[in-house]
Design a protein around this motif. Sequence first.
Motif, mmCIF file in Angstrom:
data_model
loop_
_atom_site.group_PDB
_atom_site.id
_atom_site.type_symbol
_atom_site.label_atom_id
_atom_site.label_comp_id
_atom_site.label_asym_id
_atom_site.label_seq_id
_atom_site.Cartn_x
_atom_site.Cartn_y
_atom_site.Cartn_z
ATOM 1 N N ARG A 161 -12.791 19.808 -5.540
ATOM 2 C CA ARG A 161 -12.507 18.713 -4.609
ATOM 3 C C ARG A 161 -11.115 18.118 -4.817
ATOM 4 N N ALA A 162 -10.213 18.833 -5.487
ATOM 5 C CA ALA A 162 -8.847 18.336 -5.683
ATOM 6 C C ALA A 162 -8.109 18.247 -4.352
ATOM 7 N N GLY A 163 -8.241 19.280 -3.504
ATOM 8 C CA GLY A 163 -7.586 19.257 -2.200
ATOM 9 C C GLY A 163 -8.136 18.152 -1.310
ATOM 10 N N ASP A 164 -9.445 17.954 -1.356
ATOM 11 C CA ASP A 164 -10.068 16.878 -0.582
ATOM 12 C C ASP A 164 -9.506 15.520 -0.998
ATOM 13 N N SER A 165 -9.359 15.343 -2.319
ATOM 14 C CA SER A 165 -8.864 14.060 -2.821
ATOM 15 C C SER A 165 -7.430 13.800 -2.380
ATOM 16 N N LEU A 166 -6.604 14.843 -2.327
ATOM 17 C CA LEU A 166 -5.215 14.668 -1.890
ATOM 18 C C LEU A 166 -5.169 14.254 -0.418
ATOM 19 N N LEU A 167 -6.043 14.822 0.383
ATOM 20 C CA LEU A 167 -6.088 14.454 1.794
ATOM 21 C C LEU A 167 -6.647 13.034 1.966
ATOM 22 N N TYR A 168 -7.650 12.702 1.182
ATOM 23 C CA TYR A 168 -8.183 11.335 1.240
ATOM 24 C C TYR A 168 -7.174 10.311 0.702
ATOM 25 N N LEU A 169 -6.328 10.756 -0.221
ATOM 26 C CA LEU A 169 -5.268 9.870 -0.703
ATOM 27 C C LEU A 169 -4.337 9.498 0.449
ATOM 28 N N ALA A 170 -4.032 10.469 1.297
ATOM 29 C CA ALA A 170 -3.214 10.182 2.473
ATOM 30 C C ALA A 170 -3.922 9.171 3.381
ATOM 31 N N GLU A 171 -5.247 9.311 3.532
ATOM 32 C CA GLU A 171 -5.996 8.357 4.354
ATOM 33 C C GLU A 171 -5.943 6.953 3.766
ATOM 34 N N ALA A 172 -6.032 6.863 2.434
ATOM 35 C CA ALA A 172 -5.967 5.553 1.783
ATOM 36 C C ALA A 172 -4.604 4.911 2.007
ATOM 37 N N MET A 173 -3.540 5.711 1.932
ATOM 38 C CA MET A 173 -2.200 5.182 2.164
ATOM 39 C C MET A 173 -2.013 4.735 3.616
ATOM 40 N N ILE A 174 -2.610 5.461 4.532
ATOM 41 C CA ILE A 174 -2.555 5.060 5.940
ATOM 42 C C ILE A 174 -3.274 3.725 6.131
ATOM 43 N N ALA A 175 -4.424 3.591 5.473
ATOM 44 C CA ALA A 175 -5.171 2.332 5.568
ATOM 45 C C ALA A 175 -4.378 1.163 4.995
ATOM 46 N N LEU A 176 -3.515 1.447 4.019
ATOM 47 C CA LEU A 176 -2.686 0.409 3.399
ATOM 48 C C LEU A 176 -1.341 0.245 4.093
ATOM 49 N N ASP A 177 -1.145 0.930 5.210
ATOM 50 C CA ASP A 177 0.113 0.883 5.976
ATOM 51 C C ASP A 177 1.307 1.350 5.143
ATOM 52 N N ASP A 178 1.053 2.280 4.242
ATOM 53 C CA ASP A 178 2.117 2.847 3.413
ATOM 54 C C ASP A 178 2.440 4.235 3.966
ATOM 55 N N THR A 179 3.236 4.262 5.035
ATOM 56 C CA THR A 179 3.521 5.519 5.719
ATOM 57 C C THR A 179 4.258 6.513 4.821
ATOM 58 N N ARG A 180 5.186 6.029 4.021
ATOM 59 C CA ARG A 180 5.983 6.933 3.178
ATOM 60 C C ARG A 180 5.093 7.717 2.221
ATOM 61 N N ARG A 181 4.205 7.044 1.535
ATOM 62 C CA ARG A 181 3.331 7.741 0.580
ATOM 63 C C ARG A 181 2.292 8.591 1.308
ATOM 64 N N ALA A 182 1.863 8.147 2.477
ATOM 65 C CA ALA A 182 0.930 8.962 3.256
ATOM 66 C C ALA A 182 1.570 10.293 3.627
ATOM 67 N N CYS A 183 2.840 10.251 4.041
ATOM 68 C CA CYS A 183 3.543 11.479 4.415
ATOM 69 C C CYS A 183 3.754 12.387 3.206
ATOM 70 N N ILE A 184 4.024 11.786 2.044
ATOM 71 C CA ILE A 184 4.183 12.592 0.830
ATOM 72 C C ILE A 184 2.884 13.325 0.502
ATOM 73 N N ALA A 185 1.765 12.590 0.592
ATOM 74 C CA ALA A 185 0.476 13.210 0.287
ATOM 75 C C ALA A 185 0.136 14.311 1.290
ATOM 76 N N LEU A 186 0.432 14.104 2.561
ATOM 77 C CA LEU A 186 0.151 15.123 3.575
ATOM 78 C C LEU A 186 1.010 16.370 3.366
ATOM 79 N N ALA A 187 2.282 16.144 3.021
ATOM 80 C CA ALA A 187 3.157 17.292 2.774
ATOM 81 C C ALA A 187 2.701 18.069 1.551
ATOM 82 N N GLU A 188 2.306 17.350 0.503
ATOM 83 C CA GLU A 188 1.809 18.010 -0.716
ATOM 84 C C GLU A 188 0.543 18.800 -0.422
#
Length: 303
Positions: free
Chosen positions: A249-276
């Motif tokens: 579930r490592a890949g799932d967690s990275l994608l959910y990390l992007a969702e958490a950043m989106i929920a926090l309005d942190d677009t920069r970190r969301a984009c980093i997580a999506l690219a990773e």
Amino acid sequence: MTFASLARNLSFFGAGFALLATAAPALPQDGNDEARLRRLEAEVRALQRTVFPGGDGRFFEPEISAQPATRPSTTGASTTAVTDILARLDALEAQLQRQTAQNEENSNALRQLTERIDALEASGTRTTASAPAGGMAATTGSAGAARTVAATQASGPSAERLAAVQAIAKPQTEDPADDEYSYGFRLWDAGFFPEAQQQLTMFVEQHPDHWRTTYGRNLLGRAYLDDGKAKEAAPWFLKNYQEDKTGARAGDSLLYLAEAMIALDDTRRACIALAEFSETYPALAAGRLQGQYEANRAKVTCD
């Protein structure tokens, strides 16, 4: 006038009255009394300027006239000096009376303001105690709602919730650690997110090397995210990815990390997580998690 300035003025008045009490005027006998009177006048004017810093004409008398440039004859000098001093003492007495009246007005205003504050606080307390929890935010505002939430948390879960949680059976298999994870999953699946958070935290802390731990950390993050606590969820998603990037579930967690950043309005970190995610797990991005990945990408604009 604010409550603080009103109280400060009252304290200045008290100091002024103490000063006047220690400097009671008397008919002068010689030049020393004349000097004392001048000091008294200066102190009263200083007190006025301290209490009423604006120099309002309602509170300030014109400066007492100075001594005449040409003195009368020697025979009438004593009488003229006594008359002048008595007039100046009358002026000081009038000023003191006005300040006393102002002090009384301020005291009354302070008392009325205190009574109003006490009444408002008492009214707010009664409203908070009597209003139903569902309508608290509408009747008492954000402060009342905060008190209601705190009271609810302090009182603990209701009997109905406890019964519903107890109705969820905990598995009993030959793998007790897996049973702990499965029980946390059942709590999460039933929507009991706080209980699932507690159960899954215990599992991942007590069984860091179990094969289910990658599932446990990911699900723990989801239990927080689904509970509206993206800030608490993000560290668990990041930890699950960093601890073992090959975990189930490592890949799932990275994608959910992007969702958490989106929920926090942190677009920069969301984009980093999506690219990773797209670089590290291309098969997941084009397969099992494609829909979730594309949905997240549509929520942000990345460079």
